[in-house]
Scaffold this motif. Structure first.
Motif, PDB file in Angstrom:
ATOM      1  N   VAL A 104     -11.052  10.230  12.139  1.00  0.00           N
ATOM      2  CA  VAL A 104      -9.773  10.636  12.403  1.00  0.00           C
ATOM      3  C   VAL A 104      -8.847   9.165  12.601  1.00  0.00           C
ATOM      4  CG1 VAL A 104      -8.488  11.526  14.219  1.00  0.00           C
ATOM      5  CG2 VAL A 104     -10.471  12.720  13.565  1.00  0.00           C
ATOM      6  N   GLY A 105      -9.806   8.364  13.269  1.00  0.00           N
ATOM      7  CA  GLY A 105      -9.375   6.760  13.661  1.00  0.00           C
ATOM      8  C   GLY A 105      -9.542   6.041  12.186  1.00  0.00           C
ATOM      9  N   PRO A 106      -8.949   4.965  12.258  1.00  0.00           N
ATOM     10  CA  PRO A 106      -8.941   4.040  11.097  1.00  0.00           C
ATOM     11  C   PRO A 106     -10.278   3.461  11.058  1.00  0.00           C
ATOM     12  CG  PRO A 106      -7.694   3.038  12.855  1.00  0.00           C
ATOM     13  CD  PRO A 106      -7.770   4.316  13.259  1.00  0.00           C
ATOM     14  N   LYS A 107     -10.681   2.975   9.778  1.00  0.00           N
ATOM     15  CA  LYS A 107     -12.005   2.233   9.712  1.00  0.00           C
ATOM     16  C   LYS A 107     -12.023   1.153  10.188  1.00  0.00           C
ATOM     17  CE  LYS A 107     -13.777   0.063   5.560  1.00  0.00           C
ATOM     18  NZ  LYS A 107     -13.371  -0.765   4.532  1.00  0.00           N
ATOM     19  N   LEU A 108     -13.313   0.802  10.978  1.00  0.00           N
ATOM     20  CA  LEU A 108     -13.395  -0.626  11.849  1.00  0.00           C
ATOM     21  C   LEU A 108     -14.391  -1.354  11.333  1.00  0.00           C
ATOM     22  CD1 LEU A 108     -13.530   1.063  15.420  1.00  0.00           C
ATOM     23  CD2 LEU A 108     -11.588   0.035  14.154  1.00  0.00           C
ATOM     24  N   ILE A 109     -15.213  -1.058  10.527  1.00  0.00           N
ATOM     25  CA  ILE A 109     -16.001  -1.784   9.868  1.00  0.00           C
ATOM     26  C   ILE A 109     -15.371  -2.610   8.889  1.00  0.00           C
ATOM     27  CG2 ILE A 109     -16.650  -0.239   7.798  1.00  0.00           C
ATOM     28  CD1 ILE A 109     -19.488  -1.209   8.165  1.00  0.00           C
ATOM     29  N   GLY A 110     -15.901  -4.213   8.830  1.00  0.00           N
ATOM     30  CA  GLY A 110     -15.357  -5.037   8.019  1.00  0.00           C
ATOM     31  C   GLY A 110     -14.235  -5.948   8.853  1.00  0.00           C
ATOM     32  N   LYS A 111     -13.799  -5.345  10.110  1.00  0.00           N
ATOM     33  CA  LYS A 111     -12.679  -6.153  10.894  1.00  0.00           C
ATOM     34  C   LYS A 111     -13.443  -7.035  11.842  1.00  0.00           C
ATOM     35  CE  LYS A 111      -9.269  -2.699   9.914  1.00  0.00           C
ATOM     36  NZ  LYS A 111      -9.210  -1.203  10.310  1.00  0.00           N
ATOM     37  N   ASN A 112     -12.881  -8.182  11.863  1.00  0.00           N
ATOM     38  CA  ASN A 112     -13.561  -9.150  12.791  1.00  0.00           C
ATOM     39  C   ASN A 112     -13.421  -9.034  14.179  1.00  0.00           C
ATOM     40  OD1 ASN A 112     -11.510 -10.695  13.529  1.00  0.00           O
ATOM     41  ND2 ASN A 112     -11.176 -11.789  11.781  1.00  0.00           N
ATOM     42  N   LYS A 113     -14.287  -9.700  15.027  1.00  0.00           N
ATOM     43  CA  LYS A 113     -14.411  -9.610  16.582  1.00  0.00           C
ATOM     44  C   LYS A 113     -12.844  -9.923  17.081  1.00  0.00           C
ATOM     45  CE  LYS A 113     -15.823 -11.189  20.886  1.00  0.00           C
ATOM     46  NZ  LYS A 113     -16.567 -11.983  21.647  1.00  0.00           N
ATOM     47  N   ILE A 116     -10.355  -7.173  16.463  1.00  0.00           N
ATOM     48  CA  ILE A 116     -10.848  -5.861  17.270  1.00  0.00           C
ATOM     49  C   ILE A 116     -10.529  -6.012  18.635  1.00  0.00           C
ATOM     50  CG2 ILE A 116     -12.965  -4.196  17.937  1.00  0.00           C
ATOM     51  CD1 ILE A 116     -12.234  -3.857  15.040  1.00  0.00           C
ATOM     52  N   LEU A 117     -10.874  -7.273  19.194  1.00  0.00           N
ATOM     53  CA  LEU A 117     -10.618  -7.338  20.877  1.00  0.00           C
ATOM     54  C   LEU A 117      -9.228  -7.287  21.005  1.00  0.00           C
ATOM     55  CD1 LEU A 117     -12.106  -7.781  23.315  1.00  0.00           C
ATOM     56  CD2 LEU A 117     -12.155 -10.340  22.678  1.00  0.00           C
ATOM     57  N   GLN A 118      -8.589  -8.162  20.155  1.00  0.00           N
ATOM     58  CA  GLN A 118      -6.916  -8.048  20.332  1.00  0.00           C
ATOM     59  C   GLN A 118      -6.448  -6.826  20.294  1.00  0.00           C
ATOM     60  OE1 GLN A 118      -5.522 -10.850  21.313  1.00  0.00           O
ATOM     61  NE2 GLN A 118      -3.796  -9.530  22.063  1.00  0.00           N
ATOM     62  N   ALA A 119      -6.835  -5.761  19.385  1.00  0.00           N
ATOM     63  CA  ALA A 119      -6.295  -4.535  19.210  1.00  0.00           C
ATOM     64  C   ALA A 119      -6.499  -3.893  20.746  1.00  0.00           C
ATOM     65  CB  ALA A 119      -7.152  -3.862  18.022  1.00  0.00           C
ATOM     66  N   LEU A 120      -8.026  -3.824  21.032  1.00  0.00           N
ATOM     67  CA  LEU A 120      -8.324  -3.196  22.287  1.00  0.00           C
ATOM     68  C   LEU A 120      -7.532  -3.694  23.405  1.00  0.00           C
ATOM     69  CD1 LEU A 120     -12.180  -3.150  21.667  1.00  0.00           C
ATOM     70  CD2 LEU A 120     -10.650  -1.286  21.477  1.00  0.00           C
ATOM     71  N   LYS A 121      -7.393  -4.987  23.539  1.00  0.00           N
ATOM     72  CA  LYS A 121      -6.589  -5.323  24.682  1.00  0.00           C
ATOM     73  C   LYS A 121      -5.222  -4.793  24.622  1.00  0.00           C
ATOM     74  CE  LYS A 121      -9.023  -9.566  25.990  1.00  0.00           C
ATOM     75  NZ  LYS A 121      -8.883 -10.968  25.612  1.00  0.00           N
ATOM     76  N   ASP A 122      -4.552  -4.865  23.597  1.00  0.00           N
ATOM     77  CA  ASP A 122      -3.260  -4.416  23.250  1.00  0.00           C
ATOM     78  C   ASP A 122      -3.162  -2.982  23.512  1.00  0.00           C
ATOM     79  OD1 ASP A 122      -2.503  -6.813  23.058  1.00  0.00           O
ATOM     80  OD2 ASP A 122      -2.291  -6.674  20.634  1.00  0.00           O
ATOM     81  N   PHE A 123      -4.028  -2.171  23.179  1.00  0.00           N
ATOM     82  CA  PHE A 123      -4.140  -0.684  23.570  1.00  0.00           C
ATOM     83  C   PHE A 123      -3.993  -0.436  24.766  1.00  0.00           C
ATOM     84  CE2 PHE A 123      -5.728   0.214  18.922  1.00  0.00           C
ATOM     85  CZ  PHE A 123      -4.684   0.840  18.501  1.00  0.00           C
ATOM     86  N   LYS A 124      -5.035  -1.113  25.419  1.00  0.00           N
ATOM     87  CA  LYS A 124      -5.319  -0.964  26.983  1.00  0.00           C
ATOM     88  C   LYS A 124      -4.202  -1.421  27.881  1.00  0.00           C
ATOM     89  CE  LYS A 124      -8.522  -1.587  30.571  1.00  0.00           C
ATOM     90  NZ  LYS A 124      -9.684  -2.382  31.190  1.00  0.00           N
ATOM     91  N   SER A 125      -3.472  -2.545  27.486  1.00  0.00           N
ATOM     92  CA  SER A 125      -2.189  -2.869  28.226  1.00  0.00           C
ATOM     93  C   SER A 125      -0.905  -1.899  27.762  1.00  0.00           C
ATOM     94  CB  SER A 125      -1.976  -4.247  27.787  1.00  0.00           C
ATOM     95  OG  SER A 125      -1.430  -4.577  26.621  1.00  0.00           O
TER      96      SER A 125
END
Ligand code: HEC
Length: 163
Positions: A104-113, A116-125
Motif C-alpha cells: 500500500v505504501g511505497p517501496k522503501l528498499i534501496g533508499k538511503n538512511k 528515509i530519516l528526512q521523510a520520517l521527520k517531515d511526515f511527523k512534523s
C-alpha cells in the motif's frame, strides 16, 4: 431404430455432462482451498529465521503440510528474505512490505538512511502531508525514527547478503 440410437446418444451425453460438472466442482473446491490457505498465510507476517545449525534438525521434521504452506507463502510473496526489527515489522511492514518491497505504501528498499530519516521527520512534523504516516509517527521518538531509518537504509544490503 433411429429413435433408439438418438435416445442412447442423449443418455450418453447426459451422463458425460454430469461427470464433467462433478469434475469442475472438484476443481473449484481445490482452487477454493488453495485460495483459503493463501489468505490465511497472509494474516501473519512471517519472520525470517536465520538458519542456525540447531535449527537444521527441526527443519527436517517439518510436516508435509508445513512445507506446502511454506511454498504457498513464498508464492504469495510474503516470505521475508532477511530479518527485520520488531518495530519495523509491527509498525511498517503491513504497508511497506516485510522487506520494504512496498505494498500500500511505497517501496522503501534501496533508499538511503538520510532520505528515509528526512521523510520520517517531515511526515511527523506535518511538513510532508500524509495523514497515515503523520498519525503513525506521533508515537515514535527521535531515537526510534533514527533507528528505523538506519535499518531501512540497510535493507538493500541485507537483501543482497541474503541472496
Ligand atoms: C497504513 C499504511 C502505512 C504504514 C503502517 C506505514 N506507512 Fe509509510 N507510507 C505510507 C504511504 C501511503 C506513504 C506515501 C505517502 C506520500 O508519499 O505522501 C508512505 C511513505 C513513507 C515514506 C516515504 C517514502 C518515499 O519514497 O518518499 C517512508 C520513508 C515511510 N513511509 C516509512 C515508514 C515507516 C518507517 C513506517 C513504520 C514506522 C511506515 N512508513 C508505516 C503508508 C504507511
Amino acid at each position: 431404430m433411429i429413435r433408439h440410437i438418438i435416445a442412447a446418444i442423449a443418455a450418453a451425453l447426459t451422463v458425460w455432462a454430469i461427470l464433467y460438472m462433478a469434475k469442475l466442482d472438484q476443481e473449484v473446491n481445490r482452487l477454493q482451498m488453495i485460495h483459503e490457505i493463501i489468505q490465511k498465510s497472509k494474516l501473519e507476517v512471517p519472520m525470517a529465521k536465520k538458519a542456525t545449525p540447531t535449527q537444521q534438525p527441526q527443519k527436517a521434521e517439518e510436516s508435509e503440510e508445513e512445507k506446502k504452506l511454506k511454498v504457498l507463502k513464498e508464492k504469495a510473496g510474503r516470505m521475508s528474505a532477511f530479518e527485520v526489527s520488531t518495530t519495523y515489522r509491527r509498525n511498517c511492514a503491513s504497508c511497506h512490505g516485510i522487506n520494504g518491497e512496498g505494498a500500500v505504501g511505497p517501496k522503501l528498499i534501496g533508499k538511503n538512511k538520510e532520505y528515509i530519516l528526512q521523510a520520517l521527520k517531515d511526515f511527523k512534523s506535518g511538513k510532508r502531508k500524509n495523514y497515515v504516516m503523520y498519525g503513525l509517527l506521533q508515537q515514535l521518538d527521535d531515537k526510534e525514527l533514527d533507528d528505523l531509518a538506519t535499518e531501512i537504509g540497510s535493507f538493500a544490503q541485507k537483501l543482497k547478503e541474503a541472496q
